[in-house]
Write a protein that holds these residues in place. Structure first.
Motif, PDB file in Angstrom:
ATOM      1  N   ARG A 176       0.810  -1.219   0.000  1.00 33.01           N
ATOM      2  CA  ARG A 176       0.000   0.000   0.000  1.00 33.01           C
ATOM      3  C   ARG A 176       0.845   1.271   0.000  1.00 33.01           C
ATOM      4  O   ARG A 176       0.320   2.349  -0.254  1.00 33.01           O
ATOM      5  CB  ARG A 176      -0.972  -0.006   1.171  1.00 33.01           C
ATOM      6  CG  ARG A 176      -0.381  -0.070   2.569  1.00 33.01           C
ATOM      7  CD  ARG A 176      -1.534  -0.239   3.563  1.00 33.01           C
ATOM      8  NE  ARG A 176      -1.141  -0.254   4.948  1.00 33.01           N
ATOM      9  CZ  ARG A 176      -0.765  -1.335   5.612  1.00 33.01           C
ATOM     10  NH1 ARG A 176      -0.687  -2.497   4.979  1.00 33.01           N
ATOM     11  NH2 ARG A 176      -0.461  -1.275   6.902  1.00 33.01           N
ATOM     12  N   ASP A 212      -4.740   2.094   0.797  1.00 30.52           N
ATOM     13  CA  ASP A 212      -5.818   1.732   1.711  1.00 30.52           C
ATOM     14  C   ASP A 212      -6.573   2.944   2.231  1.00 30.52           C
ATOM     15  O   ASP A 212      -7.479   2.809   3.048  1.00 30.52           O
ATOM     16  CB  ASP A 212      -5.263   0.940   2.891  1.00 30.52           C
ATOM     17  CG  ASP A 212      -4.215   1.727   3.673  1.00 30.52           C
ATOM     18  OD1 ASP A 212      -3.490   2.539   3.044  1.00 30.52           O
ATOM     19  OD2 ASP A 212      -4.090   1.517   4.897  1.00 30.52           O
ATOM     20  N   GLN A 213      -6.236   4.125   1.748  1.00 28.26           N
ATOM     21  CA  GLN A 213      -6.801   5.372   2.276  1.00 28.26           C
ATOM     22  C   GLN A 213      -7.925   5.863   1.384  1.00 28.26           C
ATOM     23  O   GLN A 213      -7.795   5.891   0.158  1.00 28.26           O
ATOM     24  CB  GLN A 213      -5.690   6.426   2.357  1.00 28.26           C
ATOM     25  CG  GLN A 213      -6.108   7.746   2.969  1.00 28.26           C
ATOM     26  CD  GLN A 213      -4.902   8.657   3.156  1.00 28.26           C
ATOM     27  OE1 GLN A 213      -3.891   8.253   3.729  1.00 28.26           O
ATOM     28  NE2 GLN A 213      -4.992   9.872   2.656  1.00 28.26           N
ATOM     29  N   LYS A 250      -4.881  -3.782  -0.122  1.00 33.24           N
ATOM     30  CA  LYS A 250      -6.040  -3.551   0.750  1.00 33.24           C
ATOM     31  C   LYS A 250      -6.275  -4.749   1.664  1.00 33.24           C
ATOM     32  O   LYS A 250      -6.632  -4.580   2.843  1.00 33.24           O
ATOM     33  CB  LYS A 250      -7.271  -3.262  -0.105  1.00 33.24           C
ATOM     34  CG  LYS A 250      -7.214  -1.896  -0.793  1.00 33.24           C
ATOM     35  CD  LYS A 250      -8.465  -1.620  -1.597  1.00 33.24           C
ATOM     36  CE  LYS A 250      -8.432  -0.226  -2.198  1.00 33.24           C
ATOM     37  NZ  LYS A 250      -9.653   0.092  -2.968  1.00 33.24           N
ATOM     38  N   ALA A 251      -6.051  -5.952   1.146  1.00 35.46           N
ATOM     39  CA  ALA A 251      -6.214  -7.138   1.981  1.00 35.46           C
ATOM     40  C   ALA A 251      -5.209  -7.145   3.113  1.00 35.46           C
ATOM     41  O   ALA A 251      -5.541  -7.480   4.275  1.00 35.46           O
ATOM     42  CB  ALA A 251      -6.080  -8.396   1.134  1.00 35.46           C
ATOM     43  N   ALA A 308      -3.788  -4.528   4.441  1.00 33.26           N
ATOM     44  CA  ALA A 308      -4.148  -3.455   5.374  1.00 33.26           C
ATOM     45  C   ALA A 308      -5.255  -3.910   6.316  1.00 33.26           C
ATOM     46  O   ALA A 308      -5.214  -3.624   7.524  1.00 33.26           O
ATOM     47  CB  ALA A 308      -4.568  -2.214   4.598  1.00 33.26           C
ATOM     48  N   ARG A 309      -6.222  -4.621   5.781  1.00 31.09           N
ATOM     49  CA  ARG A 309      -7.302  -5.138   6.636  1.00 31.09           C
ATOM     50  C   ARG A 309      -6.777  -6.143   7.645  1.00 31.09           C
ATOM     51  O   ARG A 309      -7.200  -6.171   8.807  1.00 31.09           O
ATOM     52  CB  ARG A 309      -8.405  -5.778   5.781  1.00 31.09           C
ATOM     53  CG  ARG A 309      -9.223  -4.779   4.988  1.00 31.09           C
ATOM     54  CD  ARG A 309     -10.484  -5.434   4.414  1.00 31.09           C
ATOM     55  NE  ARG A 309     -10.161  -6.467   3.436  1.00 31.09           N
ATOM     56  CZ  ARG A 309     -10.012  -6.268   2.130  1.00 31.09           C
ATOM     57  NH1 ARG A 309     -10.143  -5.047   1.637  1.00 31.09           N
ATOM     58  NH2 ARG A 309      -9.739  -7.271   1.325  1.00 31.09           N
ATOM     59  N   ALA A 310      -5.835  -6.947   7.223  1.00 25.69           N
ATOM     60  CA  ALA A 310      -5.255  -7.958   8.122  1.00 25.69           C
ATOM     61  C   ALA A 310      -4.478  -7.327   9.249  1.00 25.69           C
ATOM     62  O   ALA A 310      -4.335  -7.916  10.334  1.00 25.69           O
ATOM     63  CB  ALA A 310      -4.358  -8.905   7.326  1.00 25.69           C
ATOM     64  N   ASP A 311      -3.958  -6.112   9.011  1.00 33.65           N
ATOM     65  CA  ASP A 311      -3.174  -5.421  10.043  1.00 33.65           C
ATOM     66  C   ASP A 311      -4.023  -4.726  11.088  1.00 33.65           C
ATOM     67  O   ASP A 311      -3.511  -4.272  12.111  1.00 33.65           O
ATOM     68  CB  ASP A 311      -2.251  -4.380   9.381  1.00 33.65           C
ATOM     69  CG  ASP A 311      -1.092  -5.018   8.641  1.00 33.65           C
ATOM     70  OD1 ASP A 311      -0.820  -6.217   8.878  1.00 33.65           O
ATOM     71  OD2 ASP A 311      -0.471  -4.332   7.813  1.00 33.65           O
ATOM     72  N   LEU A 312      -5.334  -4.606  10.809  1.00 32.34           N
ATOM     73  CA  LEU A 312      -6.204  -3.897  11.750  1.00 32.34           C
ATOM     74  C   LEU A 312      -6.389  -4.687  13.040  1.00 32.34           C
ATOM     75  O   LEU A 312      -6.410  -5.898  13.052  1.00 32.34           O
ATOM     76  CB  LEU A 312      -7.567  -3.644  11.090  1.00 32.34           C
ATOM     77  CG  LEU A 312      -7.570  -2.672   9.915  1.00 32.34           C
ATOM     78  CD1 LEU A 312      -8.975  -2.566   9.319  1.00 32.34           C
ATOM     79  CD2 LEU A 312      -7.074  -1.289  10.343  1.00 32.34           C
TER      80      LEU A 312
END
Length: 214
Positions: free
Chosen positions: A9, A117-118, A207-208, A210-214
Motif C-alpha cells: 500500500r 488503503d486510504q 487492501k487485503a 491493510a485489513r489484516a493489520d487492523l
C-alpha cells in the motif's frame, strides 16, 4: 527471478518493476518486506541487499537494486514484451519521462505519499505541490498529444509503470490535473492506469494486507 518488495500500500518504487515483470509475462516470485518498522524492516532487507532498500531483483547470482534498472533489465530479458516503444522518438520520450519521475516531483512525493488503503480526501495544495502538478499535467498532455494515447508513448510502456503510483496519489488526494492547467486527456489517462488489470491485483493485495493489520 525473485523480486523483493516493500509494503504494497506504500511502496511506489516496488510497484513499478512489479508491473514491468507482469507485463513481460516473466516468471518471478515475490518476497515482501514490512516497511516503516525500523530495525525490523532493516533486518528483513539485510538478507537480500547490502544497501538497505527495496525493491531488489535477484536473478541467480545477479542483484539489481534500483527500480529503473530492474525495468531496463526486464525489457532486455524479454524483448518480445516490447516494454519500450519500437519507435526511437517515442522510446526516447518514454525514457525521459521515467528519468523525470525518478529524480523529480519531490513536493508531490512528500505531500502525497501512496496510500492505497486510504479513502480519497482533499489536502491543502501548497505552491510547491501546485508547481509539481502543473509539471505533471504538461508532461502527460505533451506525450498523449504527440503519441496519440491511450498511454504516454502510444502502447503501454515502462513509462506508464512509472506513473501508475502517481495516478493513485491523484485519486487518494482528490487532485484533478484540469485544475492545474491540464487537459481532460490527462485526467482520463490517470484513471486508465488505475483500471489496469495488473495494478488492480496489486491494489487488492494492498487492501487485503491493510485489513489484516487492523
Amino acid at each position: 527471478m525473485e523480486l523483493v518488495i516493500g509494503t504494497k500500500r506504500w511502496s511506489t518504487w516496488s510497484l513499478r518493476p512489479w508491473l514491468a515483470l507482469r507485463k513481460a509475462g516473466a516468471p518471478f516470485t515475490e518476497t515482501l518486506v514490512d516497511l516503516r518498522q525500523g530495525e525490523v524492516t532493516q533486518g528483513q532487507i539485510a538478507p537480500h541487499s547490502p544497501f538497505g532498500q527495496v525493491p531488489v531483483l535477484k536473478d541467480g547470482d545477479l542483484l539489481i537494486w534500483d527500480s529503473l534498472a530492474i525495468c531496463e533489465y526486464v525489457a532486455e530479458r524479454f524483448p518480445e514484451a516490447r516494454l519500450w516503444p519500437a519507435d526511437p522518438a517515442a522510446r526516447a520520450q518514454a525514457r525521459a519521462a521515467c528519468a523525470l519521475m525518478h529524480s523529480g516531483f519531490s513536493a508531490l512525493r512528500s505531500a502525497c505519499p501512496m496510500a492505497l488503503d486510504q479513502a480519497p480526501a482533499k489536502i491543502e495544495v501548497t505552491e510547491a505541490l501546485a508547481a509539481d502538478l502543473k509539471r505533471l499535467a504538461t508532461l502527460w498532455d505533451l506525450m498523449l498529444d504527440r503519441h496519440g494515447g491511450p498511454f504516454l508513448a502510444g502502447s503501454w510502456s515502462i513509462a506508464d509503470a512509472f506513473f501508475t503510483p502517481v495516478a493513485s496519489r491523484l485519486r487518494t488526494y482528490d487532485l484533478a490535473l484540469t485544475d492545474f492547467g491540464g487537459g481532460p486527456a490527462a485526467d482520463a489517462y490517470g484513471a486508465r492506469l488505475l483500471e489496469d488489470s495488473d495494478f488492480r491485483v496489486w491494489e487488492a493485495d494492498a487492501k487485503a494486507a491493510a485489513r489484516a493489520d487492523l
